[in-house]
Write a protein that holds these residues in place. Structure first.
Motif, short mmCIF file in Angstrom:
data_model
loop_
_atom_site.label_atom_id
_atom_site.label_comp_id
_atom_site.label_asym_id
_atom_site.label_seq_id
_atom_site.Cartn_x
_atom_site.Cartn_y
_atom_site.Cartn_z
N ALA A 50 0.81 -1.21 0.00
CA ALA A 50 0.00 0.00 0.00
C ALA A 50 0.85 1.26 0.00
O ALA A 50 0.32 2.35 -0.20
CB ALA A 50 -0.93 0.02 1.21
N GLY A 51 2.16 1.14 0.23
CA GLY A 51 3.00 2.33 0.25
C GLY A 51 4.47 1.96 0.29
O GLY A 51 4.84 0.93 0.84
N ALA A 52 5.30 2.81 -0.31
CA ALA A 52 6.76 2.63 -0.29
C ALA A 52 7.39 4.00 -0.15
O ALA A 52 7.08 4.91 -0.94
CB ALA A 52 7.24 1.92 -1.55
N TYR A 53 8.28 4.17 0.82
CA TYR A 53 8.77 5.50 1.17
C TYR A 53 10.28 5.47 1.43
O TYR A 53 10.80 4.51 2.01
CB TYR A 53 8.04 6.03 2.41
CG TYR A 53 6.54 6.10 2.22
CD1 TYR A 53 5.94 7.24 1.72
CD2 TYR A 53 5.74 4.98 2.48
CE1 TYR A 53 4.57 7.29 1.51
CE2 TYR A 53 4.37 5.03 2.27
CZ TYR A 53 3.79 6.19 1.78
OH TYR A 53 2.44 6.23 1.58
N VAL A 54 10.95 6.53 1.00
CA VAL A 54 12.38 6.71 1.25
C VAL A 54 12.57 7.40 2.59
O VAL A 54 11.85 8.35 2.92
CB VAL A 54 13.01 7.56 0.12
CG1 VAL A 54 14.46 7.90 0.45
CG2 VAL A 54 12.93 6.83 -1.21
N LEU A 55 13.53 6.95 3.38
CA LEU A 55 13.94 7.62 4.61
C LEU A 55 15.35 8.14 4.36
O LEU A 55 16.26 7.37 4.07
CB LEU A 55 13.92 6.66 5.80
CG LEU A 55 12.58 5.97 6.10
CD1 LEU A 55 12.72 5.05 7.30
CD2 LEU A 55 11.49 7.00 6.34
N TYR A 56 15.54 9.45 4.50
CA TYR A 56 16.83 10.04 4.16
C TYR A 56 17.13 11.20 5.11
O TYR A 56 16.22 11.78 5.70
CB TYR A 56 16.81 10.53 2.72
CG TYR A 56 16.10 11.85 2.52
CD1 TYR A 56 16.82 13.00 2.21
CD2 TYR A 56 14.73 11.96 2.66
CE1 TYR A 56 16.18 14.22 2.04
CE2 TYR A 56 14.08 13.16 2.49
CZ TYR A 56 14.81 14.30 2.18
OH TYR A 56 14.18 15.49 2.03
N PRO A 57 18.40 11.55 5.29
CA PRO A 57 18.77 12.64 6.20
C PRO A 57 18.66 13.99 5.51
O PRO A 57 19.65 14.58 5.09
CB PRO A 57 20.23 12.31 6.56
CG PRO A 57 20.74 11.60 5.36
CD PRO A 57 19.58 10.83 4.78
N GLY A 58 17.45 14.48 5.37
CA GLY A 58 17.23 15.77 4.71
C GLY A 58 16.27 16.63 5.48
O GLY A 58 16.17 16.55 6.70
N THR A 59 15.53 17.47 4.77
CA THR A 59 14.63 18.42 5.43
C THR A 59 13.23 18.44 4.83
O THR A 59 12.31 18.93 5.47
CB THR A 59 15.20 19.84 5.35
OG1 THR A 59 15.41 20.20 3.97
CG2 THR A 59 16.52 19.94 6.10
#
Length: 588
Positions: free
Chosen positions: A349-358
């Motif tokens: 149902a969902g796919a998301y990137v986790l990254y060190p940003g803002t």
């Protein structure tokens, strides 16, 4: 560190006889005038003149400065040496318990034992006798970060304390050589523990369930994450009266499988983290088969600098993409990978990137929060900046999943009903209406046709004049079962006595039939005296124009048709079943 330790001034205060003082400070002058335990001055003393001082204190406090090695940096070094010594001692004791015979102990025992003694020698040095226990860790000290010796100790301690507590590939690949560090892997590990804690807090999962995710190494001296195996943190959670099962996976492999099993329908996929939800009344395999499970995937992307390729209002040109790829800044593939997870892994149902940003980026496939894709900024810090937004998103997903009236719930139910069986291979290539009143028509397999009987010309004229058609509701002359297929029919196919082929098709314009009494029917000019007290009445209109032009259907080929007196009883068929019974022009 031992030969040139960092030193600082140490202030020391003591009471001295006033006669031994050489230099007088302003603070001591004030004490001469007001200090206790005074002694009288001779009359001829220079201070004992008008308006002079007749007495002075016997002793004065003197401030002195001396060099000391008791600095925060040296305290840190002592702490590191003590920690290394304890660790080597633990290794030795562990090996001694497993191998009581010295000659059978591995070579690492000799190294650990020698290091333990060497650290003891370092700690017995004179400079460390004066150094106290640290009150804090001065990790931001310029001396620790720059001064030779101190910098190496800090770096070694960081490797030991922050990276080497878990066994991971970067250590085997020697990523620390020449100042290199596999920061992306560290970020992935750090995110794992942060997400694990988030899942435990949100879903109240017992901490004991997390023990399955960590194992000891073969020598028993380290810990290692279990990656690539279906070992997950599981638990049950009740939210708004819906009992759910929750599962959190790290590096779970979704292997290639055939429908309706869970997994990937193309190639094996392995997201970094997967959160799965399904109703607790279903076992996991059954939840997959009946389309009631939901997977949310997250991927750690430490090297994502920004989300320009995600949030840009216009598409990046292919030339720009090639330039970014050559410069090592090509990140569009990260979003495409999320699409791959969503499209390849069933029930995602969902796919998301986790990254060190803002910047947060979210897109929904339809009108609800899921299905969707996006990215969440989570900065690698003690506080884990960005985790609050991720926690809010997870709670929104849970709230949406608990909603039994959501469009996603209906969509998953329809998907199960449609795909639970393989198609029977009955193809239908006929000209059918595409739109009615500006809206797309329903598929012929779900559109039902009411097959009705007209007993006389007078009744047929009344149907044409009033646009009404009535059926009995008793068990003798009405349908065998008044089902939704009958009451929700979209078309009416009329036939008369001994008429086995008919093309008299009507469209039912009312949403549902209405109950109409015998008296009401007569008031509407019904041609004969009705034999029943109540009837079901449909609103109808003749199908005209190019739709179903010059078509006739053989009623005997309809499922549910009965011969004899029962042929007058109304029954329903699907539009696809009716179209397959079409009569060719030569047989009419």
């Amino acid at each position: 560190v031992v030969s040139m330790p960092v030193m600082k001034w140490k202030h020391h205060s003591e009471e001295r006889d006033i006669r031994r003082l050489r230099r007088i400070t302003p603070s001591q002058i004030r004490r001469i005038a007001s200090g206790p335990e005074r002694i009288a001055l001779p009359d001829d003393h220079p201070l004992n003149k008008q308006p002079g001082i007749s007495s002075v204190p016997r002793r004065l406090r003197v401030e002195t400065k001396t060099d000391t090695v008791d600095t925060p940096e040296n305290r840190f070094v002592k702490h590191v040496l003590q920690e290394f010594q304890r660790f080597c001692g633990t290794v030795c004791r562990h090996i001694e318990k497993r191998n009581r015979e010295p000659e059978k102990r591995p070579h690492i025992y000799q190294e650990a034992h020698a290091l333990e003694e060497r650290f003891g020698e370092y700690l017995s040095h004179n400079i460390f006798r004066e150094v106290l226990r640290p009150e804090y860790l001065p990790l931001n000290s310029p001396i620790l970060q720059r001064k030779e010796g101190y910098r190496k100790i800090l770096r070694t301690w960081l490797m030991f304390d922050l990276a080497a507590k878990l066994t991971w590939d970067a250590l085997e690949k020697d990523q620390y050589n020449a100042g290199k560090r596999d920061v992306a892997t560290l970020y992935e590990y750090w995110l794992f523990f942060k997400l694990l804690r988030l899942v435990q807090e949100v879903f109240s999962i017992k901490p004991e369930a997390t023990e399955k995710l960590i194992k000891k190494t073969s020598d028993g001296l380290g810990l290692q994450l279990r990656t690539g195996k279906h070992i997950a943190v599981q638990g049950e959670y009740i939210y708004k009266k819906r009992r759910l099962k929750v599962e959190f996976n790290y590096n779970r492999t979704f292997s290639q499988t055939d429908y309706p099993d869970g997994g990937s329908w193309t190639k094996s996929m392995r997201p970094d983290y997967t959160l799965s939800l399904w109703p607790a009344d279903f076992e996991r395999k059954e939840a997959e088969a009946q389309e009631v499970i939901v997977h949310i995937h997250f991927d750690a992307k430490y090297r994502v600098d920004d989300l320009r390729y995600l949030i840009a209002e216009k598409e990046v040109s292919l030339d720009e993409e090639k330039i970014e790829q050559k410069e090592g800044r090509y990140k569009r593939a990260d979003l495409l990978k999320m699409h791959a997870y969503k499209d390849a892994i069933r029930r995602t149902a969902g796919a998301y990137v986790l990254y060190p940003g803002t910047k947060t980026f979210k897109r929904s496939g339809f009108h609800e929060i899921i299905p969707g894709l996006g990215a969440f900024p989570v900065s690698p810090s003690d506080a884990g900046d960005g985790l609050d937004h991720l926690r809010d998103f997870v709670l929104e997903v849970v709230n949406h999943f608990a909603d039994r009236a959501s469009q996603r719930e209906e969509l998953s139910y329809r998907a199960y009903k449609i795909h639970k069986e393989k198609p029977k291979g009955n193809e239908l290539h006929e000209m059918l209406p595409e739109m009615v009143d500006g809206y797309r028509t329903a598929p012929p397999v779900t559109t039902t046709v009411l097959v009705g009987y007209c007993k006389s010309g007078e009744q047929y004229n009344w149907i044409c004049d009033r646009g009404l058609y009535n059926i009995r509701i008793d068990s003798k002359g009405g349908p065998e079962k008044i089902s939704s297929a009958v009451t929700g029919a979209s078309y009416l196919l009329l036939h008369r006595e001994r008429e086995l082929k008919s093309g008299d098709l009507w469209r039912i314009t009312s949403d549902s039939p209405v109950m109409m009494s015998k008296k009401t029917l007569l008031s509407k000019g019904y041609p004969t005296d009705p034999s029943q007290e109540q009837y079901l009445v449909f609103q109808v209109e003749k199908v005209e124009g190019e739709q179903f032009t010059n078509s006739k259907w053989d009623i005997r080929k309809f499922p549910g048709h009965k011969s004899g007196h029962s042929s007058a009883r109304p029954f329903s068929v699907t539009l696809s079943q009716m179209m397959r019974a079409a009569v060719s022009s030569t047989d009419r």
